[in-house]
Write an enzyme that holds these catalytic residues in place. Structure first.
Site, PDB file in Angstrom:
ATOM      1  N   GLN A  40       0.893  -1.228   0.106  1.00 17.26           N
ATOM      2  CA  GLN A  40      -0.029  -0.040   0.253  1.00 17.26           C
ATOM      3  C   GLN A  40       0.731   1.407  -0.001  1.00 17.26           C
ATOM      4  O   GLN A  40       0.891   2.271  -0.955  1.00 17.26           O
ATOM      5  CB  GLN A  40      -0.816  -0.109   1.264  1.00 17.26           C
ATOM      6  CG  GLN A  40      -1.751  -1.180   1.485  1.00 17.26           C
ATOM      7  CD  GLN A  40      -2.944  -1.056   0.121  1.00 17.26           C
ATOM      8  OE1 GLN A  40      -3.240   0.117  -0.387  1.00 17.26           O
ATOM      9  NE2 GLN A  40      -3.558  -2.436  -0.315  1.00 17.26           N
ATOM     10  N   HIS A  79       5.018   3.862 -10.741  1.00 20.56           N
ATOM     11  CA  HIS A  79       5.200   2.326 -10.449  1.00 20.56           C
ATOM     12  C   HIS A  79       4.715   1.310 -11.362  1.00 20.56           C
ATOM     13  O   HIS A  79       5.116   0.229 -11.265  1.00 20.56           O
ATOM     14  CB  HIS A  79       4.442   2.159  -8.930  1.00 20.56           C
ATOM     15  CG  HIS A  79       3.145   1.606  -8.936  1.00 20.56           C
ATOM     16  ND1 HIS A  79       2.025   2.582  -9.138  1.00 20.56           N
ATOM     17  CD2 HIS A  79       2.704   0.515  -8.932  1.00 20.56           C
ATOM     18  CE1 HIS A  79       1.128   2.040  -9.261  1.00 20.56           C
ATOM     19  NE2 HIS A  79       1.227   0.809  -8.841  1.00 20.56           N
ATOM     20  N   GLU A  84     -13.083  -3.696  -0.021  1.00 18.62           N
ATOM     21  CA  GLU A  84     -11.931  -4.149   0.161  1.00 18.62           C
ATOM     22  C   GLU A  84     -11.897  -5.516   0.455  1.00 18.62           C
ATOM     23  O   GLU A  84     -12.398  -5.927   1.548  1.00 18.62           O
ATOM     24  CB  GLU A  84     -10.971  -3.353   0.861  1.00 18.62           C
ATOM     25  CG  GLU A  84      -9.630  -4.034   1.120  1.00 18.62           C
ATOM     26  CD  GLU A  84      -8.663  -4.018  -0.052  1.00 18.62           C
ATOM     27  OE1 GLU A  84      -8.941  -3.159  -0.881  1.00 18.62           O
ATOM     28  OE2 GLU A  84      -8.170  -5.009  -0.084  1.00 18.62           O
ATOM     29  N   GLU A 139     -18.133  -8.644  -6.067  1.00 21.01           N
ATOM     30  CA  GLU A 139     -19.286  -9.530  -6.431  1.00 21.01           C
ATOM     31  C   GLU A 139     -19.957 -10.021  -5.377  1.00 21.01           C
ATOM     32  O   GLU A 139     -21.065 -10.593  -5.866  1.00 21.01           O
ATOM     33  CB  GLU A 139     -18.308 -10.844  -7.230  1.00 21.01           C
ATOM     34  CG  GLU A 139     -17.692 -10.271  -8.749  1.00 21.01           C
ATOM     35  CD  GLU A 139     -16.035  -9.515  -8.238  1.00 21.01           C
ATOM     36  OE1 GLU A 139     -15.951  -9.487  -7.296  1.00 21.01           O
ATOM     37  OE2 GLU A 139     -15.491  -9.113  -9.409  1.00 21.01           O
ATOM     38  N   GLY A 151     -11.987  -1.648  -3.975  1.00 15.77           N
ATOM     39  CA  GLY A 151     -10.791  -1.988  -3.835  1.00 15.77           C
ATOM     40  C   GLY A 151      -9.970  -0.915  -3.156  1.00 15.77           C
ATOM     41  O   GLY A 151      -9.029  -0.315  -3.751  1.00 15.77           O
ATOM     42  N   ARG A 158       0.462   9.002  -9.645  1.00 15.56           N
ATOM     43  CA  ARG A 158      -0.737   8.189  -9.297  1.00 15.56           C
ATOM     44  C   ARG A 158      -1.377   8.918  -8.239  1.00 15.56           C
ATOM     45  O   ARG A 158      -2.613   9.459  -8.496  1.00 15.56           O
ATOM     46  CB  ARG A 158      -0.320   6.980  -8.733  1.00 15.56           C
ATOM     47  CG  ARG A 158      -1.516   6.057  -8.175  1.00 15.56           C
ATOM     48  CD  ARG A 158      -1.060   4.920  -7.732  1.00 15.56           C
ATOM     49  NE  ARG A 158      -2.137   4.016  -7.006  1.00 15.56           N
ATOM     50  CZ  ARG A 158      -2.525   3.917  -5.591  1.00 15.56           C
ATOM     51  NH1 ARG A 158      -2.256   4.933  -5.078  1.00 15.56           N
ATOM     52  NH2 ARG A 158      -3.382   3.243  -5.315  1.00 15.56           N
ATOM     53  N   GLU A 190      -8.914   2.812  -8.252  1.00 15.10           N
ATOM     54  CA  GLU A 190      -7.740   2.568  -8.917  1.00 15.10           C
ATOM     55  C   GLU A 190      -7.471   0.865  -9.252  1.00 15.10           C
ATOM     56  O   GLU A 190      -6.867   0.224  -8.426  1.00 15.10           O
ATOM     57  CB  GLU A 190      -6.648   3.313  -7.987  1.00 15.10           C
ATOM     58  CG  GLU A 190      -5.235   3.296  -8.741  1.00 15.10           C
ATOM     59  CD  GLU A 190      -4.566   2.322  -9.306  1.00 15.10           C
ATOM     60  OE1 GLU A 190      -4.640   1.593  -9.864  1.00 15.10           O
ATOM     61  OE2 GLU A 190      -3.549   1.989  -8.188  1.00 15.10           O
ATOM     62  N   ASP A 207       3.678   6.727  -4.994  1.00 16.40           N
ATOM     63  CA  ASP A 207       3.683   6.831  -6.395  1.00 16.40           C
ATOM     64  C   ASP A 207       3.091   8.537  -6.524  1.00 16.40           C
ATOM     65  O   ASP A 207       1.594   8.672  -6.517  1.00 16.40           O
ATOM     66  CB  ASP A 207       2.901   5.793  -7.149  1.00 16.40           C
ATOM     67  CG  ASP A 207       3.172   6.095  -8.757  1.00 16.40           C
ATOM     68  OD1 ASP A 207       3.285   7.188  -9.141  1.00 16.40           O
ATOM     69  OD2 ASP A 207       2.795   5.019  -9.491  1.00 16.40           O
ATOM     70  N   GLU A 248      -3.996  -8.128 -14.145  1.00 15.67           N
ATOM     71  CA  GLU A 248      -4.771  -8.349 -12.835  1.00 15.67           C
ATOM     72  C   GLU A 248      -6.165  -8.548 -13.141  1.00 15.67           C
ATOM     73  O   GLU A 248      -6.978  -9.108 -12.404  1.00 15.67           O
ATOM     74  CB  GLU A 248      -4.548  -7.034 -12.123  1.00 15.67           C
ATOM     75  CG  GLU A 248      -3.215  -6.877 -11.448  1.00 15.67           C
ATOM     76  CD  GLU A 248      -3.371  -5.868 -10.366  1.00 15.67           C
ATOM     77  OE1 GLU A 248      -3.948  -6.006  -9.519  1.00 15.67           O
ATOM     78  OE2 GLU A 248      -2.155  -5.143 -10.365  1.00 15.67           O
TER      79      GLU A 248
END
Lengths: 381, 381
Positions: free
Chosen positions: A43, A319, A98, A127, A76, A52, A141, A49, A150
């Site tokens: 994290q 990153h 999360e 989901e 997320g 970002r 993000e 970054d 991913e």
């Protein structure tokens, strides 16, 4: 027994069903993928970054009208930073979802920043969870290497289809994938490493025969294939210098986050052409990167559109860096030569979060002469 | 998103059932564990370990009476080497069982060495397969770091209980775990790395507050715990120089492969004492290693008993090296001081192939004075 990993994820995270779509084993997916995000160390890497962080910060705080008094879903949330900014920008309610244990830290962080009345941290995968209402904004993000590694965007699409109001806004709203011809000495280095590894194997075969009475030479071919994949066919993370880009960069995929479906991104196919812009140089491969945009939506545009790019940069980049697909051997090219590229990327059958790339190219010299077509397979692992 | 692993497998490969034993999710176990052994590169690493190879070679060829005309089972055959030697030594029939795709390569290798009439390669896990007969010998190279990491011996026990004749012989027949006090500058290095990492975190917290308006300080404690685990509590792979062993090595576990049960190895507990043998030195931690022996069985002993040791060696050691458990801070000790150690190792609840170690110790100075008892938790990951 006991061995260490020299790379190449042979992990079986999915099984392929009869119609070719992947049925994900949740336990395996968690072991292979989500576990990484349960570490604060990671994290911190992402939170450090600057490119970002600045892009998301600006996208939220320069477009407060999208947040003031609104409901927001952060897909997320990780440590919770985007949820916190959304709340600080004036959101009435933020759902921060999360899948990993990081949710507990996000909850602590929310409380320490006195936003527990606005932000609700939910531990679970998008989901599986339910929300009591639809939301005005989905912020996330979700971008992996070369945008789609991913496959996390699937979850954002799922969130959008389940939870976004018909008038809702996506943060980011758009995404693009780019490809450009590059030069890189790494191509020579990787070939040397591969050759050295094969020399070493030959010595091993000889010794195993003489010391241990077993002829291993039948494994030379599969060993060579395994090592070729490892050294020559795996795409590489790289923060390229803009100087290494030797031709025009082209867009190979454009995504409208409001309307795109999983079917639209499950495969990326493009026929593009790039013109060499450097005099007498080497085409050593292709660099792939992405940008995302925070434009709001047509009916409710951003007051200040923000772009987050991961293109080669003299400022050191992100990153994410770029994904580099190297050619063996490189090709000598010149200013004005044209590179015709046939690009195709699909998900690995063994792990839907990893990608297989098929990259064909032809060089059309400025003299008009065509060099033979070459095809390469790469793996983004 | 996107992050790289800084270590520490948080992978959930098992779920713990109500009676405390672990129910293994096969898919996850495959993704986390078996996949590694499907690479020829790793097979080559193991096949290049001379100490390992010579011990097995000698155990077989100096004890041909155990093999001539006999049936043999090789548990986890990998590339097939032990099966091939068993056949070359005169076995009538060898069953070579391998859970990964490496079975295909083993089959090729067997054929290339013209032993396909003797060796039958079976792809599957030992728990699932069946054999048409019981065997005279079970041979296996099942040892993980510090002997028991990987918990592969469970499968050998299962094979023995299912397939070994009452008169059968185990290769190896015995195993022992050792522990010794050591000195190592790595302990200082790891502490520096940890401290540097925490300094870096403090800078990160300050910057995140000032640039991004979010107070991260509430995460300082969990971050510090995560990093302490990573830098200070993970055991380390090391090939120690014998000179680094500063006291007597003691046996903490003895295993008779013919009779041991999974219950006997699921936990390792020992109270041992070691005497410092160096003048004015530092106790920086403990080194753990193992040896295995090929003694045959009482009624049918080896003609030539062979030992495979992974102890610190001036000859460079093995690919297993030693597992090092470092103390922070180290303790100054002297010739004649006694170290009383309370050692306990159990399987990680989250992944039965990884280990948790609880290591308590007291120093009894040669003057008779006792230094305070210290307890440390370590992770073999």
């Amino acid at each position: 027994m006991e061995s260490t990993v020299n790379g190449g994820a042979g992990d079986k995270a999915t099984s392929t069903t009869s119609n070719g779509t992947a049925a994900v084993d949740k336990g395996v997916d968690f072991a292979n993928y989500f576990c990484t995000y349960a570490f604060l160390y990671h994290q911190k890497e992402m939170l450090s970054d600057r490119v970002r962080m600045d892009a998301y910060l600006n996208s939220v705080f320069k477009n407060k009208h999208h947040f003031i008094g609104k409901t927001v879903l952060d897909v997320g949330t990780g440590s919770g930073i985007l949820a916190i900014w959304s709340a600080q920008a004036g959101a009435k309610k933020v759902y921060a979802v999360e899948a990993t244990k990081m949710a507990e830290h996000a909850r602590e962080l929310v409380k320490a920043n006195k936003l527990q009345d606005v932000i609700e941290v939910i531990e679970g995968s998008i989901e599986d969870i339910t929300l009591p209402e639809k939301v005005d904004v989905i912020i996330s993000e979700w971008m992996g290497y070369f945008l789609l590694r991913e496959s996390m965007f699937d979850s954002v699409i799922c969130a959008r289809d389940r939870f976004l109001k018909p008038t809702g806004v996506m943060y980011p709203s758009h995404a693009r994938m780019w490809l450009a011809p590059i030069r890189s000495e790494v191509t020579d280095q990787k070939m040397s490493e591969y050759e050295e590894c094969m020399d070493d194997w030959q010595g091993f075969v000889t010794e195993t025969k003489s010391y241990y009475g077993v002829d291993m030479s039948v494994l030379t071919k599969p060993f060579s294939e395994e090592q070729k994949k490892y050294y020559l066919q795996n795409s590489l993370w790289n923060n390229l210098d803009p100087n290494q880009v030797v031709g025009t960069a082209t867009i190979i995929k454009e995504i409208d986050c409001l309307t795109v479906t999983v079917d639209d991104i499950i495969e990326v196919k493009a026929n593009v052409s790039s013109t060499i812009t450097k005099v007498d140089t080497r085409l050593c491969g292709f660099g792939g990167w992405f940008d995302v945009h925070f434009n709001g939506r047509k009916e409710n545009p951003a007051a200040c559109a923000v772009e987050l790019t991961t293109a080669p940069s003299i400022y050191g980049g992100t990153h994410w860096g770029q994904q580099v697909f190297l050619l063996h051997p490189p090709v000598r090219v010149n200013n004005g030569d044209e590179i015709l590229v046939n690009f195709s990327m699909s998900r690995s059958e063994e792990n839907h979060r990893l990608m297989n790339v098929d990259l064909g190219y032809e060089v059309k010299l400025s003299s008009g002469k065509m060099l033979p077509h070459v095809r390469n397979k790469f793996y983004i692992e």
